[in-house]
Design a protein around this motif. Sequence first.
Motif, PDB file in Angstrom:
ATOM      1  N   LEU A   1       0.827  -1.202   0.000  1.00 45.73           N
ATOM      2  CA  LEU A   1       0.000   0.000   0.000  1.00 45.73           C
ATOM      3  C   LEU A   1       0.862   1.252   0.000  1.00 45.73           C
TER       4      LEU A   1
ATOM      5  N   LYS B   1       1.291   5.081   1.161  1.00 46.72           N
ATOM      6  CA  LYS B   1       0.805   5.772   2.353  1.00 46.72           C
ATOM      7  C   LYS B   1      -0.412   6.634   2.050  1.00 46.72           C
TER       8      LYS B   1
ATOM      9  N   ARG C   1       0.443  -2.455   5.917  1.00 37.97           N
ATOM     10  CA  ARG C   1       1.254  -1.915   4.824  1.00 37.97           C
ATOM     11  C   ARG C   1       2.643  -2.526   4.873  1.00 37.97           C
TER      12      ARG C   1
END
Length: 370
Positions: free
Chosen positions: A291, A293, A336
């Motif tokens: 992912l 941010k 993440r």
Amino acid sequence: MNNNNNNNNNNNNNNATMTTTTTRRRIDLPDDVAGLLAAFDLTLDGLLTVNPKVARTAAAGIARSVIHHAKPSRSLARAIDPRNDNATATRGFIPSLRALAERNGMVSAAVTHNGCMHATAGCIGCCLEQAGHGGLSVNVSAARGRRTMAMVADPVTYGRAMVYALARETARARRDGLPLAARLCGTDETPWFRRLFPVSVADAQRIRRRFGVHVSVGDRLNIAAAFGDVADLTLYEYLKARTNDADGLIAWRAAGWHDVTASFAADRSTAVRDAVYAIRGGFRVAFPVMLDKRAAPLRSLTLRSDDGVAVTIPAVDGDATDARWMDPAPSGVVLRYKRSRGADPAAVAAFVLPDRPVVRLSDGVVQLNR
């Protein structure tokens, strides 16, 4: 150190004490615990640490959260191998660990140690041990190696040391007006749920006097049993083991762990089916995702196995805090991807889900829903 300490010897040694020092005041430890820590250049206050993610749990006023970091998979063997010339220093040869293994007569035990029996190739290749400080500091890597060697050399006494370390952290959390949460498998998957050790009356009295924590007494306790009457301690883990493995999620929960989360292994041939099984068993599953941010948060995840089973679960931001026990179960904990220094790009690609609507895996698909 002796791998075969028996309970009688440990109980006999519990009344003898040696002294260690913390920043607040001196702590009297039993001879066996103090001796093991000294043999591997460890201190009681260095067994459990805090990283930025678990620190966010405390910052949110949820709990003081601590973690035990050890060397994962076969990384201890690599760390003591003089032939290891990995360009990433924390993945390379660490002379101090080799010297420590030789000094304690456990080179063979270190070479054969596997800290992650259920790790896939992708998990090993982009292990979070090499993220953050673990990938930047040889000193941090060496400390994890020292803990691992002490744990391998004498698991019974190391378990007893952990009782004292957790009691210390419980007292510290209470001073901060918070409960304590602890992960003992921070970067490995040691089966703590079945690690048994004695806690004597002398231990319990010493811990109560010094820390104000009431631990249980017995000849064969695990960590959960030792702290069974401590209501403000939560034991939680992430596990690669499958739900119904002998050391899987069900076994940990049955042994007294308060909360366990399955770790999704995208490169496992049964990844989707394993996750569906965990979800149907009421467990949440943690998904590493590539992912950005700035990416919009996920709303839910849908898993569809090739044998026709489909489940949809709500998505949880797993990076906000590490307080997994507060998340709904089942749910999908979205993590993440954190850069693992020196990681093999192929391992990262195989293990971490790309951020796209539908991801095809060996036995089904994962759908990321926004």
